[in-house]
Design a protein around this motif. Structure first.
Motif, PDB file in Angstrom:
ATOM      1  N   ALA A 393      53.003  19.098 -53.579  1.00 17.49           N
ATOM      2  CA  ALA A 393      51.978  20.152 -53.620  1.00 17.49           C
ATOM      3  C   ALA A 393      51.855  20.829 -52.258  1.00 17.49           C
ATOM      4  O   ALA A 393      51.684  22.048 -52.164  1.00 17.49           O
ATOM      5  N   ARG A 394      51.960  20.040 -51.189  1.00 16.03           N
ATOM      6  CA  ARG A 394      51.878  20.592 -49.824  1.00 16.03           C
ATOM      7  C   ARG A 394      53.031  21.577 -49.584  1.00 16.03           C
ATOM      8  O   ARG A 394      52.851  22.596 -48.922  1.00 16.03           O
ATOM      9  N   GLU A 395      54.202  21.226 -50.115  1.00 10.52           N
ATOM     10  CA  GLU A 395      55.369  22.124 -49.965  1.00 10.52           C
ATOM     11  C   GLU A 395      55.107  23.470 -50.647  1.00 10.52           C
ATOM     12  O   GLU A 395      55.351  24.530 -50.078  1.00 10.52           O
ATOM     13  N   VAL A 396      54.605  23.380 -51.885  1.00  9.87           N
ATOM     14  CA  VAL A 396      54.327  24.614 -52.651  1.00  9.87           C
ATOM     15  C   VAL A 396      53.231  25.418 -51.950  1.00  9.87           C
ATOM     16  O   VAL A 396      53.317  26.642 -51.817  1.00  9.87           O
ATOM     17  N   PHE A 397      52.213  24.709 -51.454  1.00  6.90           N
ATOM     18  CA  PHE A 397      51.098  25.340 -50.746  1.00  6.90           C
ATOM     19  C   PHE A 397      51.620  26.121 -49.532  1.00  6.90           C
ATOM     20  O   PHE A 397      51.286  27.294 -49.321  1.00  6.90           O
ATOM     21  N   ALA A 398      52.508  25.460 -48.758  1.00 11.22           N
ATOM     22  CA  ALA A 398      53.038  26.101 -47.542  1.00 11.22           C
ATOM     23  C   ALA A 398      53.847  27.344 -47.914  1.00 11.22           C
ATOM     24  O   ALA A 398      53.730  28.393 -47.257  1.00 11.22           O
ATOM     25  N   MET A 399      54.606  27.253 -48.993  1.00  7.74           N
ATOM     26  CA  MET A 399      55.430  28.391 -49.418  1.00  7.74           C
ATOM     27  C   MET A 399      54.535  29.577 -49.805  1.00  7.74           C
ATOM     28  O   MET A 399      54.761  30.715 -49.392  1.00  7.74           O
ATOM     29  N   LEU A 400      53.493  29.286 -50.591  1.00 10.87           N
ATOM     30  CA  LEU A 400      52.611  30.372 -51.060  1.00 10.87           C
ATOM     31  C   LEU A 400      51.788  30.937 -49.907  1.00 10.87           C
ATOM     32  O   LEU A 400      51.529  32.140 -49.845  1.00 10.87           O
ATOM     33  N   LYS A 401      51.374  30.074 -49.004  1.00 10.48           N
ATOM     34  CA  LYS A 401      50.553  30.524 -47.876  1.00 10.48           C
ATOM     35  C   LYS A 401      51.345  31.493 -46.991  1.00 10.48           C
ATOM     36  O   LYS A 401      50.801  32.484 -46.494  1.00 10.48           O
TER      37      LYS A 401
END
Ligand code: ATP
Length: 472
Positions: A393-401
């Motif tokens: 989830a952190r990976e996806v969060f960083a990508m979207l951010k």
């Protein structure tokens, strides 16, 4: 599992204002100014979600009024201005509201607004005597909003300018400086500077967002009438007598802009001013159907050459425009648009506020235009105590951010609670990383996430690689 949505929606009704005020506080949009000291009337602070919505409004307004136009220039003028500016603009002598006080409970009322409520329009140019004659003729109909009595003092003119101190304010005879009563004066003062530095050809416009302060007699209706506000203004400079067609185009442009940010057309209407000030050629307001009813959102004014003529006379500086084609010198006429950001903020919130039922439970949802929502998307691991889920989830969060900037991380409570919370602040999409994402349950779903839509409650699986495109 997809949540079933029941079509039974409602917008705020008569108690809608309370619902909006309560949502604003509960969800960090707007707080009463100086609240821990008991508050300061007519002053509000924008919280973490509110400032995002406010900045998004300003960004879209700026895009529409500067970037999307060819001949508009931006400006940010200083708040303090030479004391003579407010004389030239007529604010020191004429910027006043008729105030009366209830003799029973000392509540102050704005007589013109109370007259309006009983269907009587007071002319802005009326003298104190004239407004009192009108007030006297309708005293029986006007009740104190607090105690209900009809025992008022006569009306007196109450100046709205807020006085301040600047520099050597202790010397005798120093002229007082004022906080700006309206932001647009900075545009008139810089008309010549913009012409000299940017060489624009008339017609052209100047746009500015700036603070204004008014000693409002009765601040009311939350952000509708405040003592400190921000105004987004455009002034369009045209050749004398070439105002009519441009005025109609500007009116249409502003109306269309509200539709483009998601305001429902049925909640907007036009109102033409009945009593024009002597220099004005025409004046219309765009009114919005606020929870308390239709009222002014934005003013669009055809102002002739009044503003620049006044400043030329009071400053002694020649601010005339020279036509580069034939050398003709003239004072341009001005078409103005002016809207308070607080009123715009409230209109957008009231329009977006809905109560409906999703997945068998009642919810409050802000159906904000996706460009206005404080967060573009929220990301959650299905469970916060499973490191693999959190890591993914952190990976996806960083990508979207990286792509969108304003992305929320939400791992509090269960998924249902997260959805409700995001609905209340208008987040268009929620992305959940679950065991399927890791490929542990259904290998076909590996590297896909659940994306849930705010308005319909529908959930779809989207490959992580397509996520940015899907959200856009
Ligand atoms: P009103 O008649 O409601 O006092 P106005 O006609 O004096 O408003 P303008 O001076 O034309 O308002 O100001 C332009 C815009 O600034 C208004 O359309 C409104 O959106 C906003 N505005 C004016 N006064 C206030 C206020 N006290 N609080 C919040 N917004 C305001």
């Amino acid at each position: 599992m997809a949540e079933k949505k029941v079509e039974q929606e409602s917008r705020p009704d008569s108690n809608g204002m309370e619902k909006i005020v309560s949502l604003c506080k509960r969800r960090g949009f707007v707080f009463q100014g100086s609240e821990i000291y008991g508050g300061l009337a007519g002053i509000y602070d924008y919280g973490p979600n509110g400032v995002e919505l406010l900045n998004n409004l300003k960004r879209l307004w700026w895009k529409a009024n500067v970037y999307d136009k060819e001949n508009y220039y931006g400006l940010d003028s200083g708040m303090f201005k030479h004391p003579k500016v407010w004389e030239a603009s007529g604010h020191t002598s004429g910027f006043s509201d008729p105030l009366a006080e209830c003799r029973e409970c000392n509540t102050r009322i704005r007589v013109d607004k109370e007259l309006e409520k009983v269907g009587v329009t007071a002319d802005e140019k009326m003298s104190e005597t004239e407004i009192n004659q009108l007030f006297d003729a309708h005293r029986e109909e006007i009740k104190c909003p607090k105690c209900g009595q009809k025992n008022f003092t006569p009306a007196r003119a109450f100046n709205l300018l807020v006085k301040s101190n600047l520099g050597d304010f202790t010397s005798e005879g120093t002229e007082p400086v004022y906080l700006p009563g309206e932001a647009c004066q900075g545009i008139y003062l810089n008309f010549k500077n913009v012409v000299d530095s940017m060489n624009p050809k008339i017609p052209f416009g100047i746009a500015q967002i700036g603070k204004a302060f008014r000693n409002e007699i009765s601040p009311r209706n939350f952000l509708f009438r405040t003592r400190e506000m921000e105004q987004a203004d455009t002034q369009y400079f045209v050749k004398p007598n070439e105002n009519k067609e441009a005025y109609e185009l500007i009116k249409q442009d502003r109306w269309d802009w509200y539709l483009s940010i998601g305001i429902k057309e049925e909640n907007l209407r036009w109102k033409q001013h009945e009593n024009l000030v002597f220099y004005a050629k025409d004046a219309w307001d765009i009114e919005y159907n606020f929870p308390g009813g239709f009222d002014e959102l934005e003013g669009i004014h055809d102002r002739s050459d009044y503003d620049l003529t006044q400043h030329m006379e009071y400053s002694g500086t020649d601010v005339r425009y020279t036509d580069p084609d034939n050398g003709e010198k003239y004072i341009p006429w001005i078409l103005e648009t002016s809207v308070g950001l607080g009123r715009m903020f409230m209109a957008v919130l009231s329009d977006a506020y809905h109560e409906d039922e999703v997945g068998g439970s009642q919810r409050t949802v802000l159906k904000l235009h996706k460009e206005l929502a404080p967060y573009r998307v929220a990301v959650s691991p299905l469970l916060k105590n499973k490191p693999q889920l959190v890591e993914k989830a952190r990976e996806v969060f960083a990508m979207l951010k990286k792509e969108f900037g304003n992305v929320a991380w939400d791992d509090n409570g269960n998924v249902g609670k997260r959805y409700r919370r995001q609905d209340e602040i208008g987040t268009p999409h929620c992305v959940t990383i679950d065991f399927d994402t890791l490929g542990e349950e259904n290998p076909a779903n590996k590297d896909t996430v659940t994306v849930r839509d705010r308005d319909t409650g529908e959930q779809v699986r989207v490959p992580v690689t397509d996520l940015i495109g899907y959200i856009q």
